[in-house]
Design an enzyme around this catalytic site. Structure first.
Site, PDB file in Angstrom:
ATOM      1  N   ARG A 145      36.310 -27.183  -4.707  1.00  0.00           N
ATOM      2  CA  ARG A 145      36.874 -28.596  -5.654  1.00  0.00           C
ATOM      3  C   ARG A 145      35.980 -29.530  -4.932  1.00  0.00           C
ATOM      4  O   ARG A 145      35.591 -30.752  -5.845  1.00  0.00           O
ATOM      5  CB  ARG A 145      38.000 -28.612  -4.406  1.00  0.00           C
ATOM      6  CG  ARG A 145      39.750 -27.351  -5.390  1.00  0.00           C
ATOM      7  CD  ARG A 145      40.423 -27.471  -4.465  1.00  0.00           C
ATOM      8  NE  ARG A 145      41.594 -28.198  -4.283  1.00  0.00           N
ATOM      9  CZ  ARG A 145      41.752 -29.453  -3.172  1.00  0.00           C
ATOM     10  NH1 ARG A 145      42.215 -27.971  -3.057  1.00  0.00           N
ATOM     11  NH2 ARG A 145      42.326 -30.318  -3.350  1.00  0.00           N
ATOM     12  N   TYR A 187      35.733 -17.077  -9.039  1.00  0.00           N
ATOM     13  CA  TYR A 187      36.349 -18.580  -9.017  1.00  0.00           C
ATOM     14  C   TYR A 187      36.131 -19.390 -10.166  1.00  0.00           C
ATOM     15  O   TYR A 187      35.109 -19.369 -10.926  1.00  0.00           O
ATOM     16  CB  TYR A 187      36.343 -19.680  -8.159  1.00  0.00           C
ATOM     17  CG  TYR A 187      36.921 -19.234  -6.436  1.00  0.00           C
ATOM     18  CD1 TYR A 187      38.237 -19.323  -6.600  1.00  0.00           C
ATOM     19  CD2 TYR A 187      36.096 -19.163  -5.458  1.00  0.00           C
ATOM     20  CE1 TYR A 187      39.040 -18.954  -5.691  1.00  0.00           C
ATOM     21  CE2 TYR A 187      36.861 -18.394  -4.502  1.00  0.00           C
ATOM     22  CZ  TYR A 187      38.135 -18.592  -4.380  1.00  0.00           C
ATOM     23  OH  TYR A 187      38.624 -18.337  -3.312  1.00  0.00           O
ATOM     24  N   ASP A 209      45.217 -22.646  -1.745  1.00  0.00           N
ATOM     25  CA  ASP A 209      45.627 -23.701  -1.026  1.00  0.00           C
ATOM     26  C   ASP A 209      46.948 -23.850  -2.268  1.00  0.00           C
ATOM     27  O   ASP A 209      47.110 -23.039  -3.295  1.00  0.00           O
ATOM     28  CB  ASP A 209      44.734 -25.142  -1.189  1.00  0.00           C
ATOM     29  CG  ASP A 209      43.924 -25.200  -0.273  1.00  0.00           C
ATOM     30  OD1 ASP A 209      44.258 -24.227   1.272  1.00  0.00           O
ATOM     31  OD2 ASP A 209      43.032 -26.132   0.133  1.00  0.00           O
ATOM     32  N   ARG A 261      42.570 -16.449   1.667  1.00  0.00           N
ATOM     33  CA  ARG A 261      43.735 -18.409   0.926  1.00  0.00           C
ATOM     34  C   ARG A 261      43.553 -18.553   0.142  1.00  0.00           C
ATOM     35  O   ARG A 261      42.350 -18.688  -0.337  1.00  0.00           O
ATOM     36  CB  ARG A 261      43.879 -19.338   2.006  1.00  0.00           C
ATOM     37  CG  ARG A 261      44.104 -18.580   3.733  1.00  0.00           C
ATOM     38  CD  ARG A 261      43.476 -19.917   4.285  1.00  0.00           C
ATOM     39  NE  ARG A 261      43.396 -18.940   6.227  1.00  0.00           N
ATOM     40  CZ  ARG A 261      43.863 -20.116   6.817  1.00  0.00           C
ATOM     41  NH1 ARG A 261      43.844 -21.330   7.063  1.00  0.00           N
ATOM     42  NH2 ARG A 261      43.521 -19.465   7.900  1.00  0.00           N
TER      43      ARG A 261
END
Lengths: 258, 258
Positions: B203, B114, B56, B54
């Site tokens: 994050r 990422y 967000d 997934r």
């Protein structure tokens, strides 16, 4: 009342253009609203800003210039910070300075620079849809450059002006007009500098240039279009989201430190 | 039914994340809807896609990988073109290939990369508000780098995982974790590569790193946080819009030409 000059950047995507509209939010309206809040004034007593010129809905700016008279003399850096803290994140005041009360952002402008960005990747970049126009067909940059060369200098640009204009005089002087491939970003980039631009002029030049690049029109067509003075014979108006007001020129740079 | 693998890019700004949600549009829903239109099937007979994982709401992807079984055997390039012609411009299929029917986009993934982008200009760039997080305070990149060094390798990342997770095992291996200044774009860029990432892990690492850079926490705090295994002692969760899923690793690159 002291006069201030400010340099403004905006992402035009969410706005109905620079100028106040009856239906839809404009850049001008948002800045005037923020000034009103800072001055703690009622909306019946508005603070008007004057821009160097309009930009259409969806068009962006990196160097729009505005002036306004503010009812209190406060340091320009404080005014800049206060404006930025109120404005939405897609409008930024990047410079602000107190200036002589006879400075005029529109009348004193002697030239402007614009850029038009075309995404030339095979598939449109999902991150650039609001910041470029996509053109996925193969084209010849040399043809585009040969066509643009005819437009340099002083000409009557009637063929490259929206018929919705209210301007009588369609003669403008283009000092610089270039098209280059930015291979790092996979973009075709048009750069324009001139003493003034007519309504939709750049977008019609770009729309016509893309047809020349694709082989739908010959480069020499640009010369003929200058002569016929007929908007209907030029190419389509390219979309707004690739267009950027880059810089406004004045005899003396209003942001030069005194 | 033949199985296909596809690489997807998306600007997550307008979506409620990758995965189908009850309230709000998701990337998955838009792609499944497009496949249904291509297959001319009724919504009662859905075509499910499986993503590598997934993302967000507001998070972007440059290299999300999905697989799906399509009810007809059509050339992958045709499927790619058909999908892109239906999908909104903020979702792009950049590669598509038929693949062995035992390939699984999630289970076969052995690593992910990422990126997190921070706009470090004094005033937030109006064109980057959906693509970066703004951090206007002065900070020390050396402090951030020193803190991140503690996180490299295999650790229990409980302190850097949202308490909303349903995962039991919080041990992950970070192969690469870097922070660098991109002075051309005036950005602070974090790069991560690991065998897997917990919910909000990047994050929270970025949120904590910014506090370390600002001097609110010491670099050594990262080591302590690994030990205490307590989310509440780490820094805030940085906003979603700076985060990009860059690449998904498989034992064999599913997009290698056969």
């Amino acid at each position: 009342m002291p006069r201030y000059v400010a340099k403004v950047q905006y992402d035009g995507s969410r706005y109905h253009g620079y100028q106040i509209q009856k239906n839809g939010t404009s850049i001008q309206e948002r800045i005037e609203h923020a000034l009103l809040l800072i001055a703690k004034r009622s909306p019946n007593n508005p603070i008007k800003i004057v821009g160097s010129g309009r930009t259409d809905a969806g068009v962006h700016a990196l160097g729009q210039v505005i002036h306004f008279d503010f009812p209190a003399s406060i340091p320009a850096t404080n005014l800049l910070r206060a404006l930025n803290s109120i404005l939405a994140k897609d409008i930024r005041i990047v410079q602000c300075k107190q200036i002589e009360s006879d400075f005029h952002a529109r009348y004193d402008a002697i030239g402007k620079s614009y850029r038009y960005r075309v995404d030339i990747q095979r598939f449109p970049d999902p991150f650039k849809r609001q910041f470029t126009t996509h053109h996925g067909y193969p084209f010849k940059i040399e043809r585009i450059q040969a066509g643009l060369a005819y437009l340099k200098g002083e000409h009557d640009f009637t063929s490259f002006c929206s018929t919705k204009t209210d301007k009588q005089n369609k003669v403008r002087n283009l000092y610089q007009i270039e098209a280059n491939i930015d291979s790092h970003n996979q973009e075709l980039v048009f750069d324009f500098r001139g003493n003034g631009f007519l309504y939709n002029m750049i977008r019609i030049i770009v729309g016509t240039s893309l047809q020349i690049g694709d082989g739908l029109k010959q480069p020499e067509e640009m010369q003929r279009l200058l002569q016929v003075k007929d908007r209907n014979q030029a190419g389509p108006t390219a979309p707004p989201q690739g267009l950027y007001l880059m810089h406004v020129e004045y005899k003396e740079d209003p942001f030069d430190s005194e």
